[in-house]
Design a protein around this motif. Structure first.
Motif, PDB file in Angstrom:
ATOM      1  N   ILE A   1       5.625  -2.194   1.470  1.00 22.01           N
ATOM      2  CA  ILE A   1       5.263  -2.975   2.402  1.00 22.01           C
ATOM      3  C   ILE A   1       4.898  -2.126   3.799  1.00 22.01           C
ATOM      4  N   GLU A   2       5.775  -1.102   3.720  1.00 20.40           N
ATOM      5  CA  GLU A   2       5.575  -0.257   5.026  1.00 20.40           C
ATOM      6  C   GLU A   2       4.201   0.533   4.924  1.00 20.40           C
ATOM      7  N   GLY A   3       3.695   1.087   3.784  1.00 20.19           N
ATOM      8  CA  GLY A   3       2.578   1.735   3.471  1.00 20.19           C
ATOM      9  C   GLY A   3       1.546   0.983   3.883  1.00 20.19           C
ATOM     10  N   LEU A   4       1.528  -0.384   3.478  1.00 17.94           N
ATOM     11  CA  LEU A   4       0.267  -1.219   3.693  1.00 17.94           C
ATOM     12  C   LEU A   4       0.259  -1.670   5.010  1.00 17.94           C
ATOM     13  N   ASP A   5       1.307  -1.337   6.061  1.00 21.05           N
ATOM     14  CA  ASP A   5       1.324  -1.746   7.455  1.00 21.05           C
ATOM     15  C   ASP A   5       1.333  -3.364   7.420  1.00 21.05           C
ATOM     16  N   PHE A   6       1.966  -3.788   6.352  1.00 23.70           N
ATOM     17  CA  PHE A   6       2.242  -5.288   6.430  1.00 23.70           C
ATOM     18  C   PHE A   6       0.911  -6.193   6.501  1.00 23.70           C
ATOM     19  N   GLU A   7      -0.045  -5.556   5.861  1.00 22.82           N
ATOM     20  CA  GLU A   7      -1.403  -6.088   5.912  1.00 22.82           C
ATOM     21  C   GLU A   7      -1.500  -7.149   4.623  1.00 22.82           C
ATOM     22  N   TYR A   8      -0.801  -7.246   3.577  1.00 19.71           N
ATOM     23  CA  TYR A   8      -0.947  -8.049   2.649  1.00 19.71           C
ATOM     24  C   TYR A   8       0.451  -8.918   2.643  1.00 19.71           C
ATOM     25  N   GLU A   9       0.539  -9.933   1.700  1.00 18.41           N
ATOM     26  CA  GLU A   9       1.452 -10.788   1.599  1.00 18.41           C
ATOM     27  C   GLU A   9       2.044 -10.157   0.107  1.00 18.41           C
ATOM     28  N   VAL A  10       3.085  -9.150  -0.014  1.00 13.52           N
ATOM     29  CA  VAL A  10       3.505  -8.610  -0.934  1.00 13.52           C
ATOM     30  C   VAL A  10       5.013  -9.242  -1.208  1.00 13.52           C
ATOM     31  N   VAL A  11       5.202  -9.707  -2.478  1.00 10.76           N
ATOM     32  CA  VAL A  11       6.361 -10.287  -2.789  1.00 10.76           C
ATOM     33  C   VAL A  11       7.283  -9.560  -3.589  1.00 10.76           C
ATOM     34  N   PHE A  12       8.407  -9.497  -3.616  1.00 10.33           N
ATOM     35  CA  PHE A  12       9.515  -8.611  -4.218  1.00 10.33           C
ATOM     36  C   PHE A  12       9.943  -9.337  -5.702  1.00 10.33           C
ATOM     37  N   GLY A  13       9.993  -8.350  -6.610  1.00 10.19           N
ATOM     38  CA  GLY A  13      10.382  -9.180  -8.059  1.00 10.19           C
ATOM     39  C   GLY A  13      11.142  -8.053  -8.725  1.00 10.19           C
TER      40      GLY A  13
END
Length: 274
Positions: free
Chosen positions: A238-250
């Motif tokens: 999520i840091e590498g994507l600069d919070f650009e997308y909604e990334v859900v933890f699984g």
């Protein structure tokens, strides 16, 4: 908003556990069920008959204990692709028996044409009502998008076109020995390249630090503390994507991705559990 995707084996206790969640947790999760690989028991006359009976029991349990679920993923990742039920692909039978739910089907470049055809047929027949399909890819393949780009287009396009939305599932499986910095960089690069070609509804990053046998890290009647590499991977992504997308933890909770139902005699249970 979905905040967590627990990867669960499709088993009675896991289903009943969902019933015990408080209301806020129920609203925040979307389970990802894998049908657990089972060995033939002495009571079952065949794997096929055992599968049919088990699926019927689990479908009923899901209605009773987890009818509140708005949607869930359902996969046959652990089953042999050649396993058929009533002459049809096992995934076709599995999905059809949960047709009363909003089931999100799962595809991947490691699946056969029969797997894809099962989804296409059920979607066109109206058995599958979800507008979402999930593309599940493991660490062996998300190392480089360019190396699998043609496979994705050739194998999955016909399925993609039948659904309005696409969820990307990046499954690290057992990741305890992976370098979280290296693997998260691969995931970020894959997401950036994949989203140039496809519109994404949801991104899920999952993994587990538990091996197939818990005895590999903890002996019977002992306690051990382990690092959860999957959490580090997720944070780096999520840091590498600069919070650009909604990334859900699984994650896989307390069960290893490589779990299977083994026929263990009761007298030997203490020797193989921890």
């Amino acid at each position: 908003m979905v905040k967590y995707v627990p990867f669960l084996k499709l088993k009675s206790n896991e289903i009943m556990a969902l019933k015990e969640l408080d209301e806020s947790a129920k609203e925040s999760i979307t389970p990802f069920f894998d049908y657990a690989r089972r060995e033939k028991s002495d009571k079952a006359t065949s794997l096929e008959e055992n599968f049919i009976a088990t699926v019927a029991r689990l479908s009923k349990s899901l209605k009773v204990n987890a009818g509140f679920l708005k949607e869930f993923y359902l996969d046959n990742f652990d089953l042999e692709e050649g396993f058929t039920v009533n002459g049809a692909h096992n995934y076709s039978y599995l999905l059809s028996q949960f047709s009363g739910f909003n089931v999100i089907p799962v595809i991947g470049i490691d699946r056969t044409a029969s797997h894809m055809r099962a989804i296409i047929n059920l979607k066109q027949a109206g058995v599958l009502t979800s507008d979402v399909v999930a593309f599940r890819i493991t660490s062996d393949d998300f190392e480089s998008y360019e190396s699998v780009k043609d496979e994705i287009e050739d194998q999955l396009t016909d399925v993609f076109e039948l659904f309005d939305e696409l969820d990307l599932v990046l499954d690290c499986r057992v990741c305890a020995k992976l370098d979280p910095i290296e693997i998260s960089a691969q995931i970020v690069n894959f997401i950036d390249a994949f989203t140039d070609d496809y519109n994404i509804h949801r991104i899920i990053v999952a993994g587990s630090s538990l091996p197939a046998s818990i005895a590999d890290i903890a002996a019977v009647s002992t306690e051990e503390v382990i690092d959860r590499v999957e959490v580090d991977i997720y944070r780096n992504v999520i840091e590498g994507l600069d919070f650009e997308y909604e990334v859900v933890f699984g994650d896989y909770a307390t069960v290893s991705p490589n779990y299977s139902d083994a026929a263990v005699p009761a007298y030997a249970m203490r020797n193989v559990t921890a």
